[in-house]
Scaffold this motif. Structure first.
Motif, PDB file in Angstrom:
ATOM      1  N   SER A 102       0.593  -1.157   0.084  1.00 15.53           N
ATOM      2  CA  SER A 102       0.025   0.055  -0.041  1.00 15.53           C
ATOM      3  C   SER A 102       0.828   1.157   0.014  1.00 15.53           C
ATOM      4  CB  SER A 102      -0.769   0.153   1.364  1.00 15.53           C
ATOM      5  OG  SER A 102      -0.071   0.405   2.531  1.00 15.53           O
ATOM      6  N   GLY A 103       0.371   2.279  -0.472  1.00 16.55           N
ATOM      7  CA  GLY A 103       1.036   3.768  -0.476  1.00 16.55           C
ATOM      8  C   GLY A 103       1.768   4.035   1.001  1.00 16.55           C
ATOM      9  N   PRO A 104       1.004   4.028   2.048  1.00 17.68           N
ATOM     10  CA  PRO A 104       1.447   4.318   3.128  1.00 17.68           C
ATOM     11  C   PRO A 104       2.598   3.177   3.614  1.00 17.68           C
ATOM     12  CG  PRO A 104      -0.823   4.560   3.450  1.00 17.68           C
ATOM     13  CD  PRO A 104      -0.607   4.007   2.030  1.00 17.68           C
ATOM     14  N   ALA A 105       2.231   1.968   3.349  1.00 16.25           N
ATOM     15  CA  ALA A 105       3.357   0.821   3.705  1.00 16.25           C
ATOM     16  C   ALA A 105       4.580   1.240   2.977  1.00 16.25           C
ATOM     17  CB  ALA A 105       2.947  -0.319   3.698  1.00 16.25           C
ATOM     18  N   MET A 106       4.541   1.375   1.793  1.00 14.78           N
ATOM     19  CA  MET A 106       5.895   1.425   1.013  1.00 14.78           C
ATOM     20  C   MET A 106       6.502   2.914   1.402  1.00 14.78           C
ATOM     21  SD  MET A 106       4.908   0.022  -2.789  1.00 14.78           S
ATOM     22  CE  MET A 106       3.645   1.316  -3.060  1.00 14.78           C
ATOM     23  N   LYS A 107       5.882   3.986   1.610  1.00 14.17           N
ATOM     24  CA  LYS A 107       6.707   5.052   1.996  1.00 14.17           C
ATOM     25  C   LYS A 107       7.247   5.018   3.267  1.00 14.17           C
ATOM     26  CE  LYS A 107       3.536   7.918  -0.817  1.00 14.17           C
ATOM     27  NZ  LYS A 107       2.303   9.159  -1.056  1.00 14.17           N
ATOM     28  N   THR A 108       6.610   4.265   4.334  1.00 20.91           N
ATOM     29  CA  THR A 108       7.183   4.243   5.573  1.00 20.91           C
ATOM     30  C   THR A 108       8.391   3.230   5.601  1.00 20.91           C
ATOM     31  OG1 THR A 108       5.042   4.627   6.497  1.00 20.91           O
ATOM     32  CG2 THR A 108       6.477   3.298   8.164  1.00 20.91           C
ATOM     33  N   TRP A 165      10.652  -4.923  -5.109  1.00 18.19           N
ATOM     34  CA  TRP A 165       9.726  -4.019  -4.360  1.00 18.19           C
ATOM     35  C   TRP A 165      10.164  -2.863  -4.291  1.00 18.19           C
ATOM     36  CZ3 TRP A 165      10.024  -0.417  -0.402  1.00 18.19           C
ATOM     37  CH2 TRP A 165       8.701  -0.414   0.141  1.00 18.19           C
ATOM     38  N   LEU A 166      11.578  -2.284  -4.150  1.00 21.78           N
ATOM     39  CA  LEU A 166      11.966  -1.115  -4.378  1.00 21.78           C
ATOM     40  C   LEU A 166      11.591  -0.517  -5.549  1.00 21.78           C
ATOM     41  CD1 LEU A 166      13.647   1.230  -2.913  1.00 21.78           C
ATOM     42  CD2 LEU A 166      15.883   0.204  -3.961  1.00 21.78           C
ATOM     43  N   ARG A 167      11.786  -1.217  -6.661  1.00 19.77           N
ATOM     44  CA  ARG A 167      11.432  -0.423  -7.912  1.00 19.77           C
ATOM     45  C   ARG A 167      10.110  -0.293  -7.941  1.00 19.77           C
ATOM     46  NH1 ARG A 167      15.146  -1.141 -12.329  1.00 19.77           N
ATOM     47  NH2 ARG A 167      13.498  -0.765 -13.906  1.00 19.77           N
ATOM     48  N   GLY A 168       9.089  -0.918  -7.521  1.00 16.37           N
ATOM     49  CA  GLY A 168       7.741  -0.891  -7.628  1.00 16.37           C
ATOM     50  C   GLY A 168       7.258   0.467  -6.600  1.00 16.37           C
ATOM     51  N   ALA A 169       8.033   0.509  -5.726  1.00 12.63           N
ATOM     52  CA  ALA A 169       7.856   1.514  -4.458  1.00 12.63           C
ATOM     53  C   ALA A 169       8.187   2.896  -5.372  1.00 12.63           C
ATOM     54  CB  ALA A 169       8.463   1.268  -3.239  1.00 12.63           C
ATOM     55  N   LEU A 170       9.256   2.877  -5.928  1.00 10.79           N
ATOM     56  CA  LEU A 170       9.683   4.168  -6.667  1.00 10.79           C
ATOM     57  C   LEU A 170       8.923   4.466  -7.933  1.00 10.79           C
ATOM     58  CD1 LEU A 170      13.620   4.149  -5.589  1.00 10.79           C
ATOM     59  CD2 LEU A 170      11.528   5.300  -4.327  1.00 10.79           C
ATOM     60  N   SER A 171       8.436   3.485  -8.582  1.00 13.40           N
ATOM     61  CA  SER A 171       7.859   3.872 -10.104  1.00 13.40           C
ATOM     62  C   SER A 171       6.977   4.765 -10.112  1.00 13.40           C
ATOM     63  CB  SER A 171       7.119   2.285 -10.284  1.00 13.40           C
ATOM     64  OG  SER A 171       5.752   2.283  -9.636  1.00 13.40           O
ATOM     65  N   GLY A 172       6.177   5.504  -9.104  1.00 13.92           N
ATOM     66  CA  GLY A 172       5.352   6.675  -9.158  1.00 13.92           C
ATOM     67  C   GLY A 172       4.116   6.330  -9.755  1.00 13.92           C
ATOM     68  N   GLY A 173       3.852   4.947 -10.012  1.00 18.62           N
ATOM     69  CA  GLY A 173       2.410   4.454 -10.603  1.00 18.62           C
ATOM     70  C   GLY A 173       1.882   3.307  -9.923  1.00 18.62           C
ATOM     71  N   ASP A 174       1.164   2.656 -10.514  1.00 19.43           N
ATOM     72  CA  ASP A 174       0.605   1.537  -9.950  1.00 19.43           C
ATOM     73  C   ASP A 174       1.643   0.069 -10.045  1.00 19.43           C
ATOM     74  OD1 ASP A 174      -1.917   2.549  -9.663  1.00 19.43           O
ATOM     75  OD2 ASP A 174      -2.685   1.925 -11.550  1.00 19.43           O
ATOM     76  N   PHE A 175       1.813  -0.275  -8.850  1.00 22.03           N
ATOM     77  CA  PHE A 175       2.833  -1.531  -8.611  1.00 22.03           C
ATOM     78  C   PHE A 175       2.307  -2.733  -9.273  1.00 22.03           C
ATOM     79  CE2 PHE A 175       5.576  -3.502  -5.203  1.00 22.03           C
ATOM     80  CZ  PHE A 175       6.235  -4.194  -6.081  1.00 22.03           C
ATOM     81  N   ASP A 176       2.985  -3.297 -10.297  1.00 21.79           N
ATOM     82  CA  ASP A 176       2.436  -4.344 -11.036  1.00 21.79           C
ATOM     83  C   ASP A 176       3.030  -5.500 -10.100  1.00 21.79           C
ATOM     84  OD1 ASP A 176       1.647  -6.762 -12.592  1.00 21.79           O
ATOM     85  OD2 ASP A 176       2.417  -5.914 -14.381  1.00 21.79           O
ATOM     86  N   THR A 177       2.306  -6.119  -8.904  1.00 19.51           N
ATOM     87  CA  THR A 177       2.830  -7.054  -8.215  1.00 19.51           C
ATOM     88  C   THR A 177       3.080  -8.479  -8.981  1.00 19.51           C
ATOM     89  OG1 THR A 177       0.661  -7.149  -7.256  1.00 19.51           O
ATOM     90  CG2 THR A 177       2.266  -5.775  -6.130  1.00 19.51           C
TER      91      THR A 177
END
Length: 202
Positions: A102-108, A165-177
């Motif tokens: 989630s956005g909050p989790a990744m930023k934290t 995970w890091l690339r997804g968090a920094l992508s700025g868009g939807d994370f294609d998990t």
């Protein structure tokens, strides 16, 4: 005097407010006053439960790590296949669980990693988290690979999980998990295939 049973409720409330604050303004601007305002409490309540901002970040990260551990245990407990591959896939899946992306989790998580380079208590927590992932992966790889190969495979998979995970968090868009998980699965299968190749060669 606080009501009996209020402490866990209050702690959860403050952790949720911290996640929200980091999501909204980042860790640097997520002051005690800002977090307290989101939680609807006084600054003194945060000091009472967590001492300071680092204590609150520590507790918030422990909350996220517990969510990760819970997701992993639940997935592994539900497995009908007890093979190392199934367990390793479950560990991969849990690292891309909704609680972790989630956005909050990744930023934290990102804020925690940055802070852990300067705060000894947070650095220790990060080492515990790293060791837990590596140990869980290595334990499964060792069921089918020699010790040195198992250690190398677990280090490689841990690094790949963190990197994806890091690339997804920094992508700025939807994370294609789903894509991230598939890439990790492919690496896993490559490592397990080494054992099959050795078996056929022998």
């Amino acid at each position: 005097m606080p009501k009996v049973g209020m402490q866990p409720i209050r702690r959860s409330q403050l952790i949720a407010a911290t996640l929200e604050a980091v999501d909204q303004v980042g860790m640097g601007d997520a002051s005690i006053a800002y977090i307290a305002r989101l939680a609807g409490v006084s600054n003194g309540i945060i000091s009472h439960y967590f001492k300071d901002k680092n204590g609150l970040l520590d507790a918030t990260m422990r909350h996220l790590m517990q969510a990760l551990s819970t997701a992993s245990r639940a997935r592994r407990a539900a497995l009908k296949d007890d093979s190392p591959r199934a367990h390793l896939r479950a560990i991969i899946d849990s690292n891309f669980d909704a609680s972790q992306v989630s956005g909050p989790a990744m930023k934290t998580w990102l804020a925690f990693w940055a802070s852990s380079m300067h705060q000894p208590s947070l650095r220790r927590l990060q080492r515990v988290n790293d060791h837990r992932l590596d140990s869980n992966l290595c334990c499964q790889f060792r069921r089918v690979l020699p010790v040195q190969q198992a250690r190398a495979a677990s280090r490689g998979l841990a690094a790949l999980i963190d990197g994806l995970w890091l690339r997804g968090a920094l992508s700025g868009g939807d994370f294609d998990t789903e894509q991230a998980i598939q890439i990790a699965y492919d690496y896993l299968d490559q490592q397990l295939a080494k054992k099959q190749l050795e078996h056929h060669a022998a």
